[in-house]
Structures are given as C-alpha cells and as structure tokens.
Design an enzyme around this catalytic site. Structure first.
Site, PDB file in Angstrom:
ATOM      1  N   CYS A   1     -17.114   4.373  34.196  1.00  0.00           N
ATOM      2  CA  CYS A   1     -17.489   4.805  32.844  1.00  0.00           C
ATOM      3  C   CYS A   1     -17.992   6.241  32.830  1.00  0.00           C
ATOM      4  O   CYS A   1     -17.789   6.967  31.850  1.00  0.00           O
ATOM      5  CB  CYS A   1     -18.582   3.897  32.284  1.00  0.00           C
ATOM      6  SG  CYS A   1     -18.249   2.127  32.404  1.00  0.00           S
TER       7      CYS A   1
ATOM      8  N   CYS B   1     -21.076   4.660  29.887  1.00  0.00           N
ATOM      9  CA  CYS B   1     -21.482   3.253  29.822  1.00  0.00           C
ATOM     10  C   CYS B   1     -22.412   3.045  28.628  1.00  0.00           C
ATOM     11  O   CYS B   1     -23.145   3.944  28.225  1.00  0.00           O
ATOM     12  CB  CYS B   1     -22.161   2.855  31.125  1.00  0.00           C
ATOM     13  SG  CYS B   1     -22.336   1.077  31.365  1.00  0.00           S
ATOM     14  N   ASP B   2     -22.411   1.849  28.059  1.00  0.00           N
ATOM     15  CA  ASP B   2     -22.905   1.679  26.692  1.00  0.00           C
ATOM     16  C   ASP B   2     -24.358   2.075  26.453  1.00  0.00           C
ATOM     17  O   ASP B   2     -24.677   2.682  25.428  1.00  0.00           O
ATOM     18  CB  ASP B   2     -22.646   0.255  26.183  1.00  0.00           C
ATOM     19  CG  ASP B   2     -23.197  -0.835  27.083  1.00  0.00           C
ATOM     20  OD1 ASP B   2     -23.656  -0.538  28.178  1.00  0.00           O
ATOM     21  OD2 ASP B   2     -23.133  -2.007  26.660  1.00  0.00           O
TER      22      ASP B   2
ATOM     23  N   SER C   1     -22.960  -9.091  26.154  1.00  0.00           N
ATOM     24  CA  SER C   1     -22.038  -7.983  26.339  1.00  0.00           C
ATOM     25  C   SER C   1     -21.108  -7.907  25.145  1.00  0.00           C
ATOM     26  O   SER C   1     -20.820  -8.918  24.487  1.00  0.00           O
ATOM     27  CB  SER C   1     -21.220  -8.196  27.613  1.00  0.00           C
ATOM     28  OG  SER C   1     -20.100  -7.350  27.637  1.00  0.00           O
TER      29      SER C   1
END
Length: 583
Positions: free
Chosen positions: A58, A131-132, A482
C-alpha cells in the site's frame, strides 16, 4: 544573503518566523546544510508528509511519489521539505494483537503531521498515504493544521489472477475459511496467496482505503486535474508520478489563493463525501473517520447525519466486496468523477471548493465516461435503493452502531447470542464448526478502550463466509470491520463493553433482534438486573501508547478521537442534510 531572505517582495508567510532576520541565522545555517540556497530559502516552504514504508504494498511506492511531488512544488515556485510517519498495515496485523495498533496509528499520523509542520513553521502541506488509517490520519492532520494543503492517495493495487479470474486480498482471507472447511487444498491456498497482490498499491476492492480515497476526492481535499481524480490513478501506472507532480503544483495554487484545509473540509463537503461512500457501497469505517475528521475541522457532523445521507443515496457502483469490480476497473471506466456527476444530476450533492482551487461541479464536468462501462450504473437501475451502511440504535447500542448492507439483501436477523470475549475465541469457534446457522456472534472487549485500539474483525467475518455461513449468521461487535467484510455484520457498538455498555452484559442464548428497516438493535434480556454483577476488565495493555490511548480516546460514536470527547461546532449552522444539499 539578505537579512530578510523570505520576504522577496511578498506578504509574510508562517515560515518567515523560522528563517527571516539576523536572529534566524543559525536556523538558516542548518537549512543550508541540507542543500538549500538563497533562492530556495526565499520561497514558500511546503511540507511533504509521507507514510512511506516497505512493510506493505500500500505504501511501498510513496517515496517515489514524494520525489515527484517535490518536483511539482519546485516547478511552481516552492521549496519542499519532506517528513515521514508510520503505517500499521491492517492486512498484515489482522487477527493478531498487532491489529490494536491500527486505529491508534491514525492519531499518531495526525499528531506527527501537526508536530512536523508547526514545529518548523511551514507554509503548506501535501499528505501522501496508502493503507487506510494513513489516509484518514493524513486528512485529520490537514484539518487540524488548517494550512493550504491536500492529500494524495498512493492508488489502488492491480487485481491478481487466480484460476482465470480477478482476485483481491479479500479472496485470500475467505480462502482461509474455505481451507478450514476442507474446501480448498494447501496448494490452492498457496497459489492464491502468491497471486492476489501483484505489486504496489492498496487493497483492490472498495475496501476502506479505496472508500476513503473516493470520498476524500468527493470532499475536495484530494484534487482533480483535467477531469481525472489524482487519487483514482492506480499505483502501478506510470501516470501516478504525473499525479504526484500535479499535486505539488496544485498545493502552490492553494497557497497563492490563500485556500486552507478548513475552507475545503466543511459540513457541505463532508455530506458530499458521505454520499460518495453510499453510492459506492463503501466501508463502514468511513462513518468512524468522517465523524473524526469533522471533529478535527470543527464541523458539526454526526452518525445521524451519516445515516440521513445513506437513507437517500442509492448504491450505483458495482464494486467489491459486495459487487463484481475492483477500483482498477473503476478507473478504467472513467473514475469517481462519473459517480459524482450522477449524484449531481440527481440533486444529491451540492457544489463546493476543492483542492484544485476550482469548484467540484466544474471538475466533475470534465470526467470522461468510457462507453459501455459496467462498473457504474444509472440511477434508474441501482444495485440497492439506499446506501450500503445503516446506523442502528436500541437497547443493545444506545449511542449507535453501524451495519453493512451492501452486497446482500438481508435487513433483519433474530437469533441467539454466542458471546466471545475477544476476536481469537470467536475465530477458533468458527474454525471448529461451533457456530450454527441463525446464531448471532457477539465479540466484545474490542472497542477503542477495551482493545485498546478497536481491532477489525476480517479474520472472523471472512472465516464465516468461507464456512458457508455468510447468509445465515449475524455478527455484532464493539470493534470494527475491514472494508473487505461482507455479510450481515454490525460494528462500532456504543457504548462499548469497557464503558459498561449493554454489549458487556449479554449472555449466551439471549435473543438479539437486528432490524435495519426500523434501524433498531435490541436484546431480549433484563440487562439492568445484571449490571450490579458487571465487572469491567482491566485494559489489556502494557504501559505506553496503548495505555495512553485508552485514557484519551472517545466513544466510536464520536469518531474515536483523542483530541476531545466529541465534536465542536464553530461552523454548525443548524441545517439539516437536505438543506445542506440545496444551499
């Protein structure tokens, strides 16, 4: 060099206090040692705040994007200064104690940006993320700083290929469940593992990272150029470096125009972001992060506002995990601009400023829809009549919780509770075949305080899907899910068990009723009679950041922020969501 190198015929900037005048000669000496000369010191100074790391696909390419963004800043007359923060990768830490670090890292990233930028009196900010939690943390940092700034997402990963079909990391998690049931061999699971992630970029479906990428484009804090959302460009495409250079040039435009982050992140633009989450069937994590970002920006936006947007906005993008296509396919179809254009045509969003310096409607009018694309539907044929998330309340969640509706048609479930104190015990029960059709799996002590850190439950939810129970079992938790989760799953239950919430009082066999149509979640038990015997568990954390977080963090219903107990509202107008759109 003159005594006032930063003035250069222009108005004062924040960086002048760091580098101008005889008293700042020592600071300039340090800066010269990094390679800056008179000309560079005279220019505005722009922070490039990256979350580069080689631990995850990511974020592994963000260092290259930082170099390209710096080129764009220099081309437009600025001097870039690069900083780096951290990433905690959900996909790697999922199902381990390390997952507790994930949400906590969101606060760390916002804190790091604040300290780096204010500590060096910098003039503008570009946040690079993948990444989130790095995406959410970056935008929280921009909102808190309120300088000219924008966020650039590293881009989606390309889909992998397995047995002739496109796959993502979601397929690997669900493959574990199939393997546990004897439905996939060791060799097949290994082949899938090696195929799912073919290069750089964040998880390929409309999971949390891509959900946030699209909704922050909709919000305006991530820019367009020539009708293309810079976030949309996949990580592996050469054009991503061009997108980073464009971001560098655009932040200088914002600086010249005097446009700061809070002029972009407004109540109106957050409603647009929520509409984008609804229309794309996005991650439940968006509810948590949008409330947190509103708090950092001083904007009044609550779970009820989020629900109002979900209720009126149909799902029109056929994206994984509930749909057929990936974020890569979305870009190939024309990008998030075509979703936003449909929302505009339907009167479901209002116009507002973006980080390109232009208005949103002006930008999305330039988006080009590819003829024959099947990723984004017309409003007359939605995948679902309402957004893919609903906010529920009831005796089990007085402060609220979120249920994911995208990817299935189920809206109600009544069944007996199967209670687990922590994710590991629930996962073991699923793998052992101890969960039956009709059950309501309850996972508690996983909230912001109880974890601490509010872990995601993809390991459990994917195991349920892999075991063939996805249509017959519900799951509720004070933890999170998620974005790759699908099925009838309820998360963010508040108050959490660690705060004495009702979820901590449930016992095996209690009948739980979940009804997304009436927005209720209730338990048929005299919970108050059990309260006297309730014993809070001590926070399971060693002294350090986990303990500090548990002491500071707010309820999930307030965004799980650590900079105050709940939203402040200096921009609150008392407007309803409909009035925001028509404004």
């Amino acid at each position: 060099m003159s005594d006032e190198p930063a003035q250069n015929g222009r108005s004062s900037l924040p960086s002048d206090v760091m580098k101008s005048g005889p008293s700042r000669a020592p600071a300039r000496s340090y800066l010269r040692a990094t390679g800056l000369d008179d000309e560079a010191l005279a220019r505005p100074m722009v922070a490039i705040c990256s979350t580069w790391s080689d631990v995850t696909p990511c974020n592994i390419h963000l260092r290259e994007l930082a170099d390209a963004a710096k080129e764009g800043v220099r081309e437009a007359g600025g001097t870039p200064v690069e900083f780096n923060s951290i990433v905690v990768t959900d996909g790697i830490s999922m199902g381990t104690p390390g997952m507790r670090a994930s949400l906590i890292s969101r606060e760390h990233i916002a804190d790091a940006m604040e300290l780096a930028v204010t500590g060096h009196s910098l003039d503008a900010v570009i946040g690079l993320c993948g990444c989130d939690k790095t995406v959410a943390g970056t935008v929280m940092g921009l909102a808190r700083l309120d300088r000219p700034g924008l966020m650039l997402y590293g881009g989606t990963i390309a889909p992998g290929k397995f047995q002739g079909r496109d796959v993502t990391i979601q397929d690997v998690f669900e493959g574990v469940g199939k393997h546990g049931k004897g439905l996939m061999t060791d060799a097949e699971l290994k082949e899938l593992e090696c195929a799912a992630c073919p290069g750089p970029g964040a998880c390929g479906g409309q999971f949390t990272a891509n959900t946030l990428s699209t909704c922050f484009t909709a919000m305006g804090i991530s820019p367009f150029e020539h009708g293309v959302a810079l976030n949309d460009v996949p990580a592996a495409m050469p054009e991503k470096l061009d997108a980073a250079r464009a971001a560098g040039r655009l932040v200088m435009t914002l600086l010249r125009q005097g446009v700061t982050a809070r002029q972009v992140i407004t109540r109106q633009s957050i409603f647009t972001a929520a509409a984008c989450v609804a229309a794309t069937g996005g991650s439940t994590n968006a509810a948590l992060h949008l409330v947190a970002i509103a708090h950092e920006a001083g904007v009044d936006f609550t779970l009820e506002d989020f629900e109002a947007v979900m209720a009126r906005t149909p799902v029109i993008a056929d994206l994984k995990p509930g749909g057929a296509y990936t974020a890569w396919d979305m870009h190939q179809a024309g990008g998030i601009g075509i979703v936003l254009e449909r929302l505009r045509e339907a009167g479901l969003i209002a116009d507002h400023l973006t980080a390109s310096g232009a208005m949103l409607f002006e930008e999305i009018a330039k988006a080009i829809e590819v003829a024959g694309q099947k990723v984004v539907r017309e409003f007359g044929e939605p995948l679902k009549a309402r957004g893919g998330i609903a906010v529920l309340r009831g005796s089990l969640a007085p402060e609220g919780c979120v249920v994911k509706l995208a990817g299935h048609d189920k809206t109600q479930h009544i069944g007996p509770a199967r209670v687990f104190d922590g994710e590991e015990a629930a996962f073991a029960a699923v793998q052992a075949g101890a969960i039956n059709a009709g059950d309501v799996v309850v996972i508690r002590w996983e909230g912001p305080v109880g974890g601490p850190g509010m872990r995601e439950m993809l390991g459990v939810t994917a195991a349920i899907q892999g075991a063939g129970l996805g249509d017959s079992v519900a799951l509720i938790t004070d933890g999170r899910f998620s974005g790759a989760t699908h099925g009838f799953m309820v998360g963010h239950v508040a108050p959490e068990a660690a705060h004495g919430g009702p979820i901590g009082l449930i016992r095996d066999g209690d009948e739980i009723a979940i009804d997304a149509d009436t927005r209720r979640i209730d338990v048929d038990a005299d919970l108050e009679a059990r309260r006297a015997a309730f014993e809070p568990r001590p926070v399971s954390a060693s002294p350090g950041v986990y303990t500090k977080y548990a002491k500071l963090v707010s309820s999930a219903s307030r965004g799980a922020v650590t900079t105050g107990a709940g939203p402040t509202s200096p921009q609150h107008t008392g407007t309803t969501s409909d009035e925001v759109i028509s404004a």
